[in-house]
Design a protein around this motif. Structure first.
Motif, PDB file in Angstrom:
ATOM      1  N   ALA A   1       0.673  -1.249  -0.185  1.00  0.00           N
ATOM      2  CA  ALA A   1       0.061   0.085  -0.055  1.00  0.00           C
ATOM      3  C   ALA A   1       0.864   1.196   0.057  1.00  0.00           C
ATOM      4  O   ALA A   1       0.572   2.218  -0.828  1.00  0.00           O
ATOM      5  N   LYS A   2       1.806   1.320   0.725  1.00  0.00           N
ATOM      6  CA  LYS A   2       2.721   2.390   0.636  1.00  0.00           C
ATOM      7  C   LYS A   2       3.520   2.470  -0.531  1.00  0.00           C
ATOM      8  O   LYS A   2       3.384   3.725  -0.884  1.00  0.00           O
ATOM      9  N   GLU A   3       3.943   1.659  -1.405  1.00  0.00           N
ATOM     10  CA  GLU A   3       4.278   1.848  -2.743  1.00  0.00           C
ATOM     11  C   GLU A   3       3.366   2.419  -3.616  1.00  0.00           C
ATOM     12  O   GLU A   3       3.469   3.304  -4.268  1.00  0.00           O
ATOM     13  N   ALA A   4       1.954   1.813  -3.485  1.00  0.00           N
ATOM     14  CA  ALA A   4       1.138   2.376  -4.205  1.00  0.00           C
ATOM     15  C   ALA A   4       0.944   3.957  -4.079  1.00  0.00           C
ATOM     16  O   ALA A   4       0.226   4.730  -5.056  1.00  0.00           O
ATOM     17  N   SER A   5       0.691   4.149  -2.798  1.00  0.00           N
ATOM     18  CA  SER A   5       0.044   5.440  -2.505  1.00  0.00           C
ATOM     19  C   SER A   5       1.076   6.569  -2.937  1.00  0.00           C
ATOM     20  O   SER A   5       0.872   7.670  -3.080  1.00  0.00           O
ATOM     21  N   ALA A   6       2.357   6.132  -3.263  1.00  0.00           N
ATOM     22  CA  ALA A   6       3.443   7.018  -3.791  1.00  0.00           C
ATOM     23  C   ALA A   6       3.198   7.419  -5.125  1.00  0.00           C
ATOM     24  O   ALA A   6       3.964   8.198  -5.605  1.00  0.00           O
ATOM     25  N   LEU A   7       2.095   6.768  -5.994  1.00  0.00           N
ATOM     26  CA  LEU A   7       2.261   6.894  -7.418  1.00  0.00           C
ATOM     27  C   LEU A   7       1.299   8.134  -7.333  1.00  0.00           C
ATOM     28  O   LEU A   7       0.642   8.497  -6.548  1.00  0.00           O
ATOM     29  N   LYS A   8       1.413   8.849  -8.525  1.00  0.00           N
ATOM     30  CA  LYS A   8       0.633  10.226  -8.748  1.00  0.00           C
ATOM     31  C   LYS A   8      -0.036  10.160  -9.985  1.00  0.00           C
ATOM     32  O   LYS A   8       0.227   9.597 -11.062  1.00  0.00           O
ATOM     33  N   ALA A   9      -1.218  10.532  -9.628  1.00  0.00           N
ATOM     34  CA  ALA A   9      -2.255  10.836 -10.698  1.00  0.00           C
ATOM     35  C   ALA A   9      -1.939  12.005 -11.543  1.00  0.00           C
ATOM     36  O   ALA A   9      -1.211  13.109 -11.081  1.00  0.00           O
ATOM     37  N   ARG A  10      -2.221  12.072 -12.706  1.00  0.00           N
ATOM     38  CA  ARG A  10      -1.896  13.297 -13.543  1.00  0.00           C
ATOM     39  C   ARG A  10      -2.668  14.605 -12.965  1.00  0.00           C
ATOM     40  O   ARG A  10      -3.762  14.490 -12.802  1.00  0.00           O
TER      41      ARG A  10
END
Length: 216
Positions: A207-216
């Motif tokens: 979850a920590k990895e995924a939450s670091a992704l950025k939407a445009r």
């Protein structure tokens, strides 16, 4: 059978909370609660509990009642009865992999936001005609992936998508970089084996990895 501005704005606010919405399937309520806590602690606070198992509604209710700091919706909503039951236990939103006339009527009349699924431009146009601003794009990989969604920007500039199906940490950012993608849905953040083994630390790390992704 239309999508109201108030519910559209509420759905937009929910989707803006996280780039990734975990798509969750549970065999019992207890594992649902612990999984939800691990995902929340890892930074993912919008959760979709799929109505695919006999325990799904119980798990949905348990998470809503017992886990603070998360927004929980029902996924794999296929029947009007699913709409009624999910709303009754407190689901904050409803998601379907597709749409039928009966489901569209029930979902659009529900007191919470409803996000139906599409896989083609024609289906997306039908929703746009009814005032929809958001749709699930499913199954995202087989239906054309990021390139297909890019192609829909010009003809349908006001419709935004939450692609689900075949999304992984490796390709999630490819989808999130597309202008009409609001968030992505994925089950990789809570693998079945990790849930069954009670490996909450692994889920928290994913979850920590995924939450670091950025939407445009």
């Amino acid at each position: 059978m239309s999508f109201t501005l108030a519910k559209t704005e509420r759905l937009a606010a929910i989707l803006s909370q996280s780039p990734v919405i975990p798509v969750l399937t549970f065999e019992d309520a207890a594992s649902g609660v612990e999984t939800a806590k691990a995902l929340r602690d890892g930074g993912l606070k919008v959760l979709e509990v799929t109505l695919r198992t006999p325990a799904s509604m119980e798990a949905l209710k348990a998470i809503i009642d017992e886990v603070e700091g998360v927004t929980v919706g029902a996924g794999t909503v296929l029947e009007p009865e699913h709409v009624q039951d999910a709303v009754r236990v407190g689901a904050a939103f409803l998601i379907s992999p597709g749409v039928s006339s009966r489901l569209l009527a029930a979902g659009s009349e529900a007191p919470v936001p409803f996000m139906p699924g599409v896989a083609t431009a024609s289906e997306a146009m039908q929703l746009a005609e009814r005032g929809a601003t958001f749709a699930k794009f499913f199954p995202a990989g087989p239906a054309g992936g990021p390139d297909y969604l890019k192609a829909l920007v010009a003809p349908l500039p006001d419709l935004h998508f939450v692609p689900t199906g075949g999304i992984t940490l490796k390709n999630a950012q490819d989808y999130l970089a597309v202008r009409n993608v609001a968030a992505v849905g994925g089950s990789w953040v809570a693998p079945t084996d990790a849930i069954r083994n009670g490996d909450w630390a692994a889920i928290r790390a994913l979850a920590k990895e995924a939450s670091a992704l950025k939407a445009r």
